[in-house]
Design a protein around this motif. Sequence first.
Motif, mmCIF file in Angstrom:
data_model
loop_
_atom_site.group_PDB
_atom_site.id
_atom_site.type_symbol
_atom_site.label_atom_id
_atom_site.label_comp_id
_atom_site.label_asym_id
_atom_site.label_seq_id
_atom_site.Cartn_x
_atom_site.Cartn_y
_atom_site.Cartn_z
ATOM 1 N N ASN A 90 43.164 44.214 49.831
ATOM 2 C CA ASN A 90 44.534 44.741 49.787
ATOM 3 C C ASN A 90 45.332 44.214 48.606
ATOM 4 O OD1 ASN A 90 44.120 46.182 52.207
ATOM 5 N ND2 ASN A 90 44.609 44.349 53.419
ATOM 6 N N GLU A 91 44.652 43.520 47.724
ATOM 7 C CA GLU A 91 45.363 42.935 46.580
ATOM 8 C C GLU A 91 44.967 43.605 45.267
ATOM 9 O OE1 GLU A 91 46.506 38.532 47.248
ATOM 10 O OE2 GLU A 91 44.343 38.694 47.625
ATOM 11 N N THR A 92 44.704 44.884 45.341
ATOM 12 C CA THR A 92 44.259 45.590 44.149
ATOM 13 C C THR A 92 45.272 45.481 43.016
ATOM 14 O OG1 THR A 92 42.985 47.167 45.457
ATOM 15 C CG2 THR A 92 43.599 47.840 43.235
ATOM 16 N N ALA A 93 46.539 45.666 43.340
ATOM 17 C CA ALA A 93 47.566 45.625 42.296
ATOM 18 C C ALA A 93 47.579 44.271 41.591
ATOM 19 C CB ALA A 93 48.936 45.924 42.906
ATOM 20 N N ARG A 94 47.476 43.204 42.367
ATOM 21 C CA ARG A 94 47.481 41.861 41.766
ATOM 22 C C ARG A 94 46.241 41.644 40.908
ATOM 23 N NH1 ARG A 94 48.140 37.221 45.816
ATOM 24 N NH2 ARG A 94 48.118 36.082 43.849
ATOM 25 N N TRP A 95 45.104 42.118 41.417
ATOM 26 C CA TRP A 95 43.852 41.966 40.668
ATOM 27 C C TRP A 95 43.926 42.737 39.352
ATOM 28 C CZ3 TRP A 95 38.522 40.640 42.551
ATOM 29 C CH2 TRP A 95 38.574 39.745 43.629
ATOM 30 N N LYS A 96 44.461 43.940 39.415
ATOM 31 C CA LYS A 96 44.553 44.747 38.199
ATOM 32 C C LYS A 96 45.501 44.099 37.202
ATOM 33 C CE LYS A 96 44.809 49.227 38.767
ATOM 34 N NZ LYS A 96 45.208 50.539 39.353
ATOM 35 N N ALA A 97 46.598 43.574 37.706
ATOM 36 C CA ALA A 97 47.546 42.908 36.812
ATOM 37 C C ALA A 97 46.908 41.684 36.166
ATOM 38 C CB ALA A 97 48.802 42.511 37.595
#
Length: 425
Positions: free
Chosen positions: A208-215
């Motif tokens: 659920n942390e895709t956005a953080r991983w992408k950033a």
Amino acid sequence: MSSSLKSAAPDCGCAEQRGLSRRTFLRASLATLAGIAGGGLLDLGGAQVALAEAGYTGDVLVVVSLRGGFDGLSAVVPAGDPGYAAARPGIAVPTSKLIAAGGMFGLHPALKPLEPLWRAGTFGAVHAVGQKDPTRSHFAAMEELERAAPGSSLRTGWIDRMVGASGATSTFAATSLGSTTTTTAFAGPQPELSLRNLPGFSLAGAGNETARWKAALAELHTSGPEAVVAAARRSLSALDTAAALPGASPLPEGVSYPEGSFGEALRDVARLIRGGVGARVAAVDLGGWDMHEGVGGVDGGWMARQLDQLARGLAAFAADLGEAFSRTTVVTLSEFGRRVQENGSGGLDHGNGNAVLLLGGGVAGGRVHGRWPGLSAGSLVEGDLAGTTDYRTLLAEILEARCGVPARTVFPGLAPARLGVVRAR
């Protein structure tokens, strides 16, 4: 790929070496991302897709590879040739069962889902299609089919050459969908992106942390070797593009994709085309055609099931595309056909000449193209249907008339004759 990556890759003047270097760069970058993300960044399998930047106005070419040796004589039946029934006393399709019959040919009844398209003139076939140097080896025949440059020293695949000739520069210029292993047709200097399926195209392990991983990945690649940084940025951008694609369209009543990877791959390709991401060529596999025994009867059995899956998938794909069907061309290819004479096990061994199916808004359909050589003993080549049309001739015509790509750079040395299987845009 981007000009920056081109300039970063060593160029020794050898096309094969250039291809390996650029692909190596891309894979190295993706591997880096995968490692950071916990592995399996690109989790794909079954279809290959080459996409390109928006602005492309030609047809999207969808190549359906019927791996295993498709028996075109069972699909597009030469019922008007007395040699057909004589050679296949146990498995021949009875004339009374054929659909869209007329003159020499009729279609296997399992292709019924495609009959409306045949009647509408957007589904057709070419018979007695073969390779210049036929072989009965699956591996060798498929490799040559996908290289499509007999008599030359070219080691690249024809899809890669097509993408290069079209001037594509998108990250998606050569993306495989359905398998993490691309085929020989994609081999060469144009980068490819491998996906098993669109829903699974994500940062593995991010949860659920895709956005953080992408950033974090974006920040990590703000500097460094340009070849790696550029590929990483484009990979992250591709994830955003795929995530923004519209979902599958509702299909007309009675129309549905077959269950399994083939139907799923076609549904994903339809999403890509309708999503306007600039798809140029997609390659989808449907194996299971190597029927040395037990072809089965016209109302059931192995061949009927395979043809039913193929027909339902293509019919659903056409319906799913909607308006986009008018700018899409589908072509089926197989490494070789089957022998004319059935064997003692009710099967068919490896042969030569074959049938190619064509589907799309620009197809001159509702008929069978090509020069029929006949099935008399004197017309066969070592027991096989002769190949009177080089399969590259069909592809070249589609590239020229529908995709706006000069075929001479894709199929070097190919004769200029064309059959009129598609209408010019």
